[in-house]
Design an enzyme around this catalytic site. Structure first.
Site, PDB file in Angstrom:
ATOM      1  N   LYS A   1       1.537  -5.816   4.670  1.00 20.54           N
ATOM      2  CA  LYS A   1       1.761  -7.235   4.931  1.00 20.54           C
ATOM      3  C   LYS A   1       3.189  -7.686   4.638  1.00 20.54           C
ATOM      4  CE  LYS A   1      -3.021  -8.705   4.100  1.00 20.54           C
ATOM      5  NZ  LYS A   1      -3.893  -9.624   3.324  1.00 20.54           N
TER       6      LYS A   1
ATOM      7  N   GLY B   1       3.446   1.601  -6.562  1.00 18.76           N
ATOM      8  CA  GLY B   1       2.275   2.448  -6.770  1.00 18.76           C
ATOM      9  C   GLY B   1       1.968   3.348  -5.593  1.00 18.76           C
TER      10      GLY B   1
ATOM     11  N   GLY C   1       4.252  -3.993  -8.577  1.00 21.98           N
ATOM     12  CA  GLY C   1       4.727  -5.360  -8.548  1.00 21.98           C
ATOM     13  C   GLY C   1       5.965  -5.572  -9.398  1.00 21.98           C
TER      14      GLY C   1
END
Length: 404
Positions: free
Chosen positions: A200, A356, A379
């Site tokens: 996304k 990750g 993140g």
């Protein structure tokens, strides 16, 4: 911000003390089995340093997303034996609540003992950053060490509130990850290429907006590339596209000619009817069949990335170029990763990858030790590249001041 590192804490100050160490043992699993132990391995230098100095080491970690209640499949008891094998010493698993009884158990252990607390996210107070819960953790020890940069973007009790309550230091793995980020954003060798991919645009918009001002070449892959191709007018058929981000993608594309930077999108794709790869074929991006979806870079697109790498001095990479979980849709990512690794080994390139999924891909490609640096942070890696101040970093800086 000034952060004190573990090497600033003399070993003779550690003997007989209890050190709380925040680690990230959120290992990849499948059907109850651990797929790899890289996250555990990365913390071994910190754990060995503390244990050999005679400190009692209490490990705090999370696993999975239990959302504040006990789930058997997320118990850290799964990892205590694996960690013991890697350390070649006993690891005592401590299940149950954070209370005075637990404190007594810890203090009864010999100097050098290593203990693993139960999944910290079984306690709802962890994710609400509850100060009273953090205080109950602080009561267990004398020093705090954060060796989990990957959770530094979380304002959680064991990451944010806890280090503000006791003298704190960065572990060796945390220090390594911080250095990697600083090298990536402060003064990278140029020309600079960024590879940004994933499903996304919306989750990586901040990163794209930050990098677009810094890079000479921006390679886009995955669902992000699909959305940008749709913004150029291509019919992506059944492919994953964020329709509500097409206008944003178009705005980013319009900055390209004026800035002199290049945005590299796939010109051909491996597509299929489903994620299992039925009716697989490779086609130009303007010829995707109506019943198929783009799932990876095609060979021409891979070749174009190879050509663009010539002369590049630094590569920053986040996200897989295709649906890497299912071969052969991992080929674009694997082949480009191996080329980046080859150029790095020839000392023609500085390569820094992070995230990750990105770490999983690099493991899959067999290039973990061939890149300049690989961050296992997701993140936190993204937010640091965006220039954000991370709660865990800010708290550790405050904690380090107390340790001075």
């Amino acid at each position: 911000m000034v952060i004190r590192n573990l090497s600033d804490l003399p070993k003779d100050a550690l003997f007989g003390k209890t050190v709380l160490v925040r680690v990230d043992y959120n290992v990849p699993r499948k059907e109850g089995k651990v797929l790899n132990t890289f996250r555990l391995q990365k913390t071994l230098p910190t754990l060995n340093y503390l244990s050999e100095a005679g400190a009692r080491v209490v490990l705090i970690s999370h696993l999975g997303r239990p959302r504040g209640h006990y789930t058997p499949e997320d118990s850290l008891s799964l990892l205590s034996s694996l960690l013991a094998e890697l350390l070649e010493r006993e690891v005592l698993f401590l299940k149950g609540d954070i209370n005075d009884t637990l404190k007594g158990t810890i203090e009864a252990q010999k100097p050098g003992a290593i203990l693993l607390l139960e999944n910290i996210r079984f306690f709802p107070q962890e994710e609400t950053n509850d100060s009273a819960f953090a205080a109950s953790l602080a009561a267990l020890g004398d020093f705090y060490v954060n060796d989990a940069f990957s959770v530094a973007h979380r304002a959680h009790a064991s990451v944010d509130s806890l280090p503000r309550m006791m003298p704190g230091f960065a572990g060796f793995f945390f220090e390594q990850e911080m250095s990697l980020i600083e090298r990536a954003i402060e003064n990278p060798a140029r020309p600079l290429m960024a590879i940004v991919a994933g499903s996304k645009v919306s989750t990586k918009l901040g990163l794209l907006e930050s990098l677009i001002e810094k890079v000479q070449i921006l390679v886009l892959g995955g669902g992000i590339a699909n959305t940008f191709l749709a913004a150029l007018g291509y019919n992506m058929q059944k492919s994953l596209v964020e329709r509500n981000m097409i206008k944003t993608a178009r705005g980013i594309l319009e900055t390209e000619p004026a800035s002199g930077r290049r945005i590299l999108l796939p010109t051909d794709v491996a597509c299929a009817k489903d994620l299992e790869g039925r009716a697989l074929e490779v086609v130009p991006v303007d010829q995707i069949p109506s019943d198929k979806m783009a799932l990876d870079f095609g060979p021409q697109s891979i070749s174009e990335v190879f050509q663009s790498l010539q002369g590049v001095r630094t590569v920053l990479w986040n996200g897989p170029l295709g649906f890497f979980e299912t071969p052969p849709f991992d080929q674009g990512t694997v082949r480009v990763a191996q080329e980046v690794a080859r150029l790095t080994e020839q000392e023609n390139l500085i390569s820094i990858a992070g995230g990750g999924e990105t770490a999983s891909v690099m493991i899959q490609a067999g290039v973990v030790d061939k890149l300049t640096g690989l961050s296992f942070s997701g993140g936190a890696f993204l937010e640091a590249l965006e220039g954000k101040i991370l709660p865990g970093v800010e708290a550790l800086s405050f904690s380090s001041a107390k340790a001075s």
